[in-house]
Design an enzyme around this catalytic site. Structure first.
Site, PDB file in Angstrom:
ATOM      1  N   GLU A 104       0.791  -1.142   0.009  1.00  0.00           N
ATOM      2  CA  GLU A 104       0.049   0.156  -0.156  1.00  0.00           C
ATOM      3  C   GLU A 104       0.774   1.289   0.171  1.00  0.00           C
ATOM      4  OE1 GLU A 104      -3.430   1.901   3.141  1.00  0.00           O
ATOM      5  OE2 GLU A 104      -2.153   0.603   3.713  1.00  0.00           O
ATOM      6  N   LYS A 177     -10.481   2.636  -0.989  1.00  0.00           N
ATOM      7  CA  LYS A 177     -10.528   1.966   0.482  1.00  0.00           C
ATOM      8  C   LYS A 177     -11.672   2.271   1.047  1.00  0.00           C
ATOM      9  CE  LYS A 177      -7.620   1.632   4.502  1.00  0.00           C
ATOM     10  NZ  LYS A 177      -5.974   2.041   4.930  1.00  0.00           N
ATOM     11  N   CYS A 214      -5.633  -2.733   3.040  1.00  0.00           N
ATOM     12  CA  CYS A 214      -5.194  -2.480   4.516  1.00  0.00           C
ATOM     13  C   CYS A 214      -6.227  -2.706   5.503  1.00  0.00           C
ATOM     14  CB  CYS A 214      -4.420  -1.271   4.503  1.00  0.00           C
ATOM     15  SG  CYS A 214      -3.307  -1.248   6.229  1.00  0.00           S
TER      16      CYS A 214
END
Length: 324
Positions: A104, A177, A214
């Site tokens: 990431e 995300k 993540c």
């Protein structure tokens, strides 16, 4: 036919039309028309054979080698970090990998340790993004699929995003995300808006993949949504390390076990790429876990990096067998 195989209807339609043509030409047969009919029939048979072989190959795919890259980032040197990522991509390709995951926000240090307005200027639109364009060329050259994490600006909105680059260099789309953390050392809500794409899958040259980013990995709903949409592999580009508010708390094994559970619950291989190293912000210092890993559809870790070393992990899965 599967999602990756061509329909056999087209070659059979072509064959049928040529059979009708040759039957028709027999009514007024001349040496010329007979030769043309025979030639067309032969060419059609060759076409049918080639397309049938291609369809058969697609129906029974070769095992897929996936890779997770683990690397440290040089503070303030995007060019060096992109070069490191490319070197590791090429290393993974040399090991046979066709689906390769970079960590990431690998272009620079993890800037969310701080809440500085200047960091918002790091974001750039997808269109013409230098790093995305760079890895489009790499993906096309190596014939590999690359999910590439980047800081995206869309007008006045800022996202922690991942572009999905197919093996021909095309960008299939972007995932933004969804789950945004906000705690000591991880002030992401200052930098990113929660994503608006929903959980998406992409039909790539190597199969159907799902990508989350993540902190999404702590939530079972994300993996479940991707699996129900048809993901054959789930990938998590990651930047996770110690907890500054409690230096004695090591969350690394917990972090791994949660994602192993996603694999086992959904019977899908999971690939996780994390960064390494110590990064110092103005308020917090983070020591990243490393420990990137790949687990099989039962949740067993089949490849794992240590906590400090640059690493290229690979594992091979027969996705047709996994589907069974």
């Amino acid at each position: 036919p599967t999602r990756t195989s061509p329909s056999l209807g087209v070659p059979f339609l072509i064959w049928s039309s040529y059979v009708l043509y040759t039957k028709k030409t027999r009514v007024h047969t001349t040496p010329f028309t007979l030769k043309r009919a025979v030639t067309n029939a032969a060419l059609t048979m060759i076409l049918v054979a080639h397309l049938s072989l291609a369809a058969a190959a697609a129906l029974s795919r070769s095992p897929l080698t996936v890779a997770a890259l683990q690397m440290g980032m040089v503070d303030g040197d995007i060019r060096a970090n992109v070069a490191t990522a490319e070197r590791l991509v090429r290393n993974a390709h040399a090991k046979g990998a066709r689906l390769i995951l970079i960590p990431e926000l690998f272009e620079d240090r993890y800037f969310c340790e701080d809440q500085l307005a200047a960091n918002l200027e790091r974001a750039s639109p997808l269109a013409g993004h230098p790093t995305i364009e760079h890895f489009r060329a790499v993906a096309k050259e190596l014939n590999v699929v690359l999910p590439v994490s980047f800081y995206e600006r869309d007008n006045n909105e800022l996202y922690n995003a991942c572009a999905i680059i197919d093996a021909d260099g095309s960008v299939l789309g972007v995932y933004r995300k969804s789950h945004i953390p906000d705690g000591p050392g991880y002030s992401e809500k200052f930098h990113f808006k929660p994503g608006d794409t929903g959980f998406k899958v992409w039909d790539t040259a190597v199969g159907c993949i799902g990508v989350a980013v993540c902190w999404d990995q702590w939530f079972p709903e994300a993996a479940r949504a991707l699996a129900l949409r048809g993901a054959e592999v789930i990938l998590y580009p990651t930047a996770i390390g110690n907890e500054p508010q409690d230096p004695q708390w090591d969350s690394m094994r917990h972090w791994q076990r949660v994602q192993q559970g996603h694999a086992g619950a959904n019977l899908v291989p999971v690939v996780v790429a994390n960064r390494i190293g110590v990064e110092r912000g103005s308020r917090h210092t983070l020591t990243f876990h490393g420990a990137s890993f790949i687990c099989d559809p039962t949740g067993e870790i089949v490849a794992e990096a240590d906590r400090t070393s640059e690493t290229v992990l690979t594992a091979t899965f027969d996705l047709d067998e996994v589907r069974k």
